[in-house]
Scaffold this motif. Structure first.
Motif, PDB file in Angstrom:
ATOM      1  N   GLN B 132       0.554  -1.641  -0.159  1.00 14.47           N
ATOM      2  CA  GLN B 132       0.047   0.034   0.264  1.00 14.47           C
ATOM      3  C   GLN B 132       0.615   1.644   0.138  1.00 14.47           C
ATOM      4  O   GLN B 132       0.187   2.291  -0.320  1.00 14.47           O
ATOM      5  N   ASP B 133       1.294   1.305   0.514  1.00 12.79           N
ATOM      6  CA  ASP B 133       2.873   2.269   0.594  1.00 12.79           C
ATOM      7  C   ASP B 133       3.320   2.992  -0.623  1.00 12.79           C
ATOM      8  O   ASP B 133       3.366   3.842  -1.192  1.00 12.79           O
ATOM      9  N   VAL B 134       3.540   1.548  -1.564  1.00 10.56           N
ATOM     10  CA  VAL B 134       3.317   1.766  -2.975  1.00 10.56           C
ATOM     11  C   VAL B 134       2.415   2.219  -3.868  1.00 10.56           C
ATOM     12  O   VAL B 134       2.472   3.300  -4.740  1.00 10.56           O
ATOM     13  N   HIS B 135       1.016   1.808  -3.358  1.00  4.60           N
ATOM     14  CA  HIS B 135       0.321   2.776  -4.274  1.00  4.60           C
ATOM     15  C   HIS B 135       0.156   4.338  -4.335  1.00  4.60           C
ATOM     16  O   HIS B 135      -0.458   4.704  -5.211  1.00  4.60           O
ATOM     17  N   ARG B 136      -0.028   4.300  -3.284  1.00  3.42           N
ATOM     18  CA  ARG B 136       0.058   5.850  -2.376  1.00  3.42           C
ATOM     19  C   ARG B 136       1.740   6.814  -3.422  1.00  3.42           C
ATOM     20  O   ARG B 136       1.123   7.622  -3.678  1.00  3.42           O
ATOM     21  N   PHE B 137       2.624   5.813  -2.957  1.00  3.58           N
ATOM     22  CA  PHE B 137       3.464   6.562  -4.047  1.00  3.58           C
ATOM     23  C   PHE B 137       3.031   6.747  -5.188  1.00  3.58           C
ATOM     24  O   PHE B 137       3.413   7.907  -5.825  1.00  3.58           O
ATOM     25  N   TYR B 138       2.677   5.958  -5.942  1.00  6.39           N
ATOM     26  CA  TYR B 138       1.877   5.828  -7.253  1.00  6.39           C
ATOM     27  C   TYR B 138       0.411   7.405  -7.351  1.00  6.39           C
ATOM     28  O   TYR B 138       0.319   7.350  -8.717  1.00  6.39           O
ATOM     29  N   GLU B 139       0.021   7.273  -7.254  1.00  2.00           N
ATOM     30  CA  GLU B 139      -0.979   7.571  -6.954  1.00  2.00           C
ATOM     31  C   GLU B 139      -0.797   9.146  -6.550  1.00  2.00           C
ATOM     32  O   GLU B 139      -1.452  10.278  -7.081  1.00  2.00           O
ATOM     33  N   ARG B 140       0.101   9.788  -5.845  1.00  4.37           N
ATOM     34  CA  ARG B 140       1.048  10.823  -5.640  1.00  4.37           C
ATOM     35  C   ARG B 140       1.518  11.505  -6.839  1.00  4.37           C
ATOM     36  O   ARG B 140       1.185  13.330  -7.048  1.00  4.37           O
ATOM     37  N   LEU B 141       1.785  10.775  -7.730  1.00 11.52           N
ATOM     38  CA  LEU B 141       2.318  11.138  -8.739  1.00 11.52           C
ATOM     39  C   LEU B 141       1.186  10.757  -9.796  1.00 11.52           C
ATOM     40  O   LEU B 141       1.920  11.101 -11.246  1.00 11.52           O
ATOM     41  N   GLY B 142      -0.008  10.623  -9.770  1.00  9.23           N
ATOM     42  CA  GLY B 142      -0.914  10.224 -10.784  1.00  9.23           C
ATOM     43  C   GLY B 142      -1.789   9.766 -11.056  1.00  9.23           C
ATOM     44  O   GLY B 142      -3.084   9.265 -12.108  1.00  9.23           O
ATOM     45  N   PHE B 143      -0.950   8.296 -11.148  1.00  9.52           N
ATOM     46  CA  PHE B 143      -1.656   6.615 -11.186  1.00  9.52           C
ATOM     47  C   PHE B 143      -2.731   6.642 -10.495  1.00  9.52           C
ATOM     48  O   PHE B 143      -2.813   7.094  -9.091  1.00  9.52           O
ATOM     49  N   VAL B 144      -3.567   5.959 -11.319  1.00 12.50           N
ATOM     50  CA  VAL B 144      -4.858   5.752 -10.773  1.00 12.50           C
ATOM     51  C   VAL B 144      -5.333   4.051 -10.576  1.00 12.50           C
ATOM     52  O   VAL B 144      -4.940   2.812 -11.650  1.00 12.50           O
ATOM     53  N   GLY B 145      -5.836   3.448  -9.437  1.00 15.95           N
ATOM     54  CA  GLY B 145      -4.894   1.910  -9.149  1.00 15.95           C
ATOM     55  C   GLY B 145      -6.830   0.977 -10.041  1.00 15.95           C
ATOM     56  O   GLY B 145      -7.413   0.559  -9.120  1.00 15.95           O
ATOM     57  N   THR B 146      -6.746   1.351 -10.964  1.00 12.07           N
ATOM     58  CA  THR B 146      -8.427   1.071 -11.347  1.00 12.07           C
ATOM     59  C   THR B 146      -8.532  -0.395 -11.661  1.00 12.07           C
ATOM     60  O   THR B 146      -9.179  -1.268 -12.082  1.00 12.07           O
ATOM     61  N   HIS B 147      -7.516  -1.235 -12.021  1.00 15.94           N
ATOM     62  CA  HIS B 147      -7.022  -2.713 -12.142  1.00 15.94           C
ATOM     63  C   HIS B 147      -6.565  -3.395 -11.574  1.00 15.94           C
ATOM     64  O   HIS B 147      -5.943  -3.229 -11.067  1.00 15.94           O
ATOM     65  N   LEU B 148      -7.312  -4.745 -12.142  1.00 21.89           N
ATOM     66  CA  LEU B 148      -6.584  -6.102 -11.185  1.00 21.89           C
ATOM     67  C   LEU B 148      -5.686  -6.622 -12.238  1.00 21.89           C
ATOM     68  O   LEU B 148      -6.052  -6.711 -12.871  1.00 21.89           O
ATOM     69  N   GLY B 149      -4.267  -6.724 -11.577  1.00 16.50           N
ATOM     70  CA  GLY B 149      -3.408  -7.660 -12.613  1.00 16.50           C
ATOM     71  C   GLY B 149      -2.567  -8.639 -11.950  1.00 16.50           C
ATOM     72  O   GLY B 149      -3.479  -8.781 -10.790  1.00 16.50           O
ATOM     73  N   MET B 150      -3.074  -9.752 -13.491  1.00 11.20           N
ATOM     74  CA  MET B 150      -3.396 -11.145 -13.272  1.00 11.20           C
ATOM     75  C   MET B 150      -2.010 -11.498 -13.931  1.00 11.20           C
ATOM     76  O   MET B 150      -1.664 -11.280 -14.777  1.00 11.20           O
ATOM     77  N   LYS B 151      -0.947 -12.775 -13.160  1.00 10.29           N
ATOM     78  CA  LYS B 151      -0.567 -13.522 -13.398  1.00 10.29           C
ATOM     79  C   LYS B 151      -0.791 -14.770 -13.565  1.00 10.29           C
ATOM     80  O   LYS B 151      -1.529 -15.269 -12.582  1.00 10.29           O
ATOM     81  N   LEU B 152      -0.132 -15.706 -14.501  1.00  8.67           N
ATOM     82  CA  LEU B 152       0.067 -16.771 -14.120  1.00  8.67           C
ATOM     83  C   LEU B 152       1.481 -17.072 -14.881  1.00  8.67           C
ATOM     84  O   LEU B 152       2.000 -17.318 -15.927  1.00  8.67           O
TER      85      LEU B 152
END
Lengths: 155, 155
Positions: B132-152
């Motif tokens: 969540q610290d990383v999410h806030r870091f990117y949010e401060r730069l203008g990014f929005v966490g709209t998506h779920l990142g899925m990996k296989l």
């Protein structure tokens, strides 16, 4: 409908209108695409870049000669994972008239196998957080939603 | 430390050991990287692919001649968004001894500007859901966490 009639293959320039039609045929797509005749030149310019780059494959699913599905498979060289190759899937669509028939699942399975043959160590994609039906679809195919996908629009 | 001394530039082959050191220097990275002398050849093979491809840029942040940060910027041609170009950021690292000094933020801002100049309509990335610290870091730069990142994982 017989499943045997579905063919997955690399898109040609002639498929581009069908691909754009599929991309435009949902709530978000209808706002951001321009499915016109002739197609805006920007679509053809992007197609040429994808077509000449061996790390990009625009895939279509064809049923009885008609394009009913598409996705964009890309291979991303990376330093991480000891220089491991990543595969990424973008822009997945199945024609609304052919949904809930397993075609999307077949298309993704075919794509996973293609990524495996190419030596990718991972297949990654993002999907909107609100689309829980889509999350379950990919979970059934083995994907795990470990990450948050963050986007910054520049225009 | 003076901010003026930080230089962002495209990595050279000579930077590769420093880049791998940074990638290896966290919990996940230590398990999946091999920071050895000499480096496993697979790292150099991946670097060559990235280096010759104009759609891939391995970036380093240099402070007083030392590589203290890295990220991989990639440009992804796409049919969607009327053939719009996407920018994607992967493998972001700042040396643990230089964290919390704003260097990561400067590096991302520099990268966003580079993506904008190239004509990308979006910058996208994924980050682990638990960070969540990383999410806030990117949010401060203008990014929005709209998506779920899925990996296989394939291996």
């Amino acid at each position: 409908m017989s499943r045997k009639e579905i063919v997955f293959r690399i898109a040609t320039r002639a498929d581009l209108p069908s691909v754009v039609r599929l991309l435009a045929d949902d709530d978000l797509g209808s706002q951001r695409e321009r499915y016109e005749d002739p197609l805006p030149e920007s679509y053809y310019a992007a197609f040429e870049q994808i077509d000449i780059d061996p790390n990009h494959e625009l895939i279509v699913a064809e049923l009885n000669g008609e394009v009913i599905g598409t996705l964009h498979l890309m291979f991303l060289p990376s330093i991480s994972f000891q220089g491991g190759l990543r595969a990424q899937i973008e822009s997945v669509r199945v024609d609304t008239q052919h949904q809930s028939q397993g075609i999307g699942g077949e298309m993704i399975k075919w794509t996973i196998e293609r990524a495996r043959q190419r030596g990718a160590h991972i297949v990654q994609l993002t999907t909107h957080r609100s689309r829980q039906d889509v999350h379950r679809f990919y979970e059934r195919l083995g994907f795990v939603g470990t990450h948050l996908g963050m986007k910054l629009n520049l225009i």
